[in-house]
Write an enzyme that holds these catalytic residues in place. Sequence first.
Site, PDB file in Angstrom:
ATOM      1  CG  HIS A  97      77.471 -19.400 -27.083  1.00 29.76           C
ATOM      2  ND1 HIS A  97      78.469 -19.963 -27.080  1.00 29.76           N
ATOM      3  CD2 HIS A  97      76.455 -20.201 -27.791  1.00 29.76           C
ATOM      4  CE1 HIS A  97      78.583 -21.002 -28.071  1.00 29.76           C
ATOM      5  NE2 HIS A  97      77.048 -21.142 -28.098  1.00 29.76           N
ATOM      6  CD  GLU A 115      74.653 -21.965 -30.852  1.00 26.06           C
ATOM      7  OE1 GLU A 115      75.535 -21.289 -30.795  1.00 26.06           O
ATOM      8  OE2 GLU A 115      74.362 -23.150 -30.730  1.00 26.06           O
ATOM      9  CG  HIS A 172      73.267 -24.135 -26.530  1.00 28.70           C
ATOM     10  ND1 HIS A 172      73.784 -23.013 -25.786  1.00 28.70           N
ATOM     11  CD2 HIS A 172      74.020 -24.314 -27.527  1.00 28.70           C
ATOM     12  CE1 HIS A 172      74.875 -22.584 -26.591  1.00 28.70           C
ATOM     13  NE2 HIS A 172      75.062 -23.591 -27.450  1.00 28.70           N
ATOM     14  NE  ARG A 192      83.815 -28.154 -23.329  1.00 31.09           N
ATOM     15  CZ  ARG A 192      85.142 -27.943 -23.608  1.00 31.09           C
ATOM     16  NH1 ARG A 192      86.028 -27.861 -22.771  1.00 31.09           N
ATOM     17  NH2 ARG A 192      85.569 -27.546 -24.814  1.00 31.09           N
TER      18      ARG A 192
HETATM   19 ZN    ZN Z   1      76.461 -22.984 -29.118  1.00 30.75          ZN
END
Ligand code: ZN
Length: 312
Positions: A97, A115, A172, A192
């Site tokens: 991200h 996150e 991740h 991605r």
């Molecule tokens: Zn994520």
Amino acid sequence: MHEVIFLEPVFKEMIWGGSRLSEDFGYDIPGDHTGECWAVSAHKNGDCLVRGGSFSGKHLSELWEKNRELFGGIAGDVFPLLVKIIDAKEDLSIQVHPDDAYAKEHENGSLGKTECWYILDCDKDAKIVIGHHAKSKEELKQMIEEGRFEDLIRVIPVKKGDFFQILPGTVHAIKGGTLILETQQNSDITYRLYDYGRLSDGKPRELHLEKSMDVIGCPHRDISADRTREQFAGAVKEHLVSCAYYTVDRLLINGGADFVMEEPFCIFSVVQGAGSIDGTEVRKGDHFILPAGYGKYCLSGEMELICSSVGR
Ligand code: ZN
């Protein structure tokens, strides 16, 4: 305001999802590939409804817009947090991200995404992907260009109760056999990097290699969790993380204890057992918000909760 605000989760079917959200949490899920329960969300792609009480039937986004006093009047265009339970039956694609600055510039003013993951349960040999092995940006670019993703990604074993803070720029992925509670910034911006060469409807899913290379931090640096415990007579409060966006604690209730809310508001997710909040029964799978000014509260019973609030 002295009212507990309960929310109805929104469910998302995903190719990698399973049926544990029904089996473990008793939710009425749309199918046996349900990957995500958006438990506390005001995101346009899944806006939770209030269940019962004075705000029954309203969306969380509406409360954020029109009743900002419930959230201590804090600033922001969108409700700041999103809490999910994720059932990964299969591996998720490997992603990264952006941070707020990059997302603002490249994604129409969106927020970036920080996150964190609390491992609710997992298979005995479960693993996750966190970080990568490239020592420099040049090496990272070279490995991506040569398609050496299996050498690039860092796969580590996980066990129930582990906790991970995932900063923007961190490669991740959740791997199969893992049930996670995620607290995150309210954002959907994901790049991605690698999808294990899998096909979806006969085609590989789109990758975002340029943007991934822009945002991935080199070399990878682990964040060490600073877990501290506070003992009460009938409860244990374990601090999991504090950052600019959120604070996450884990509460183990064994009998009961009184707490005082000091944050603008608090989100609670019951992840194990059952009990009550100020006399109202709650059980595993319930999610609720204590609004601003709630003050003192009592949790009793035998249960485990994850408590998420805005950063301090
Ligand atoms: Zn994520």
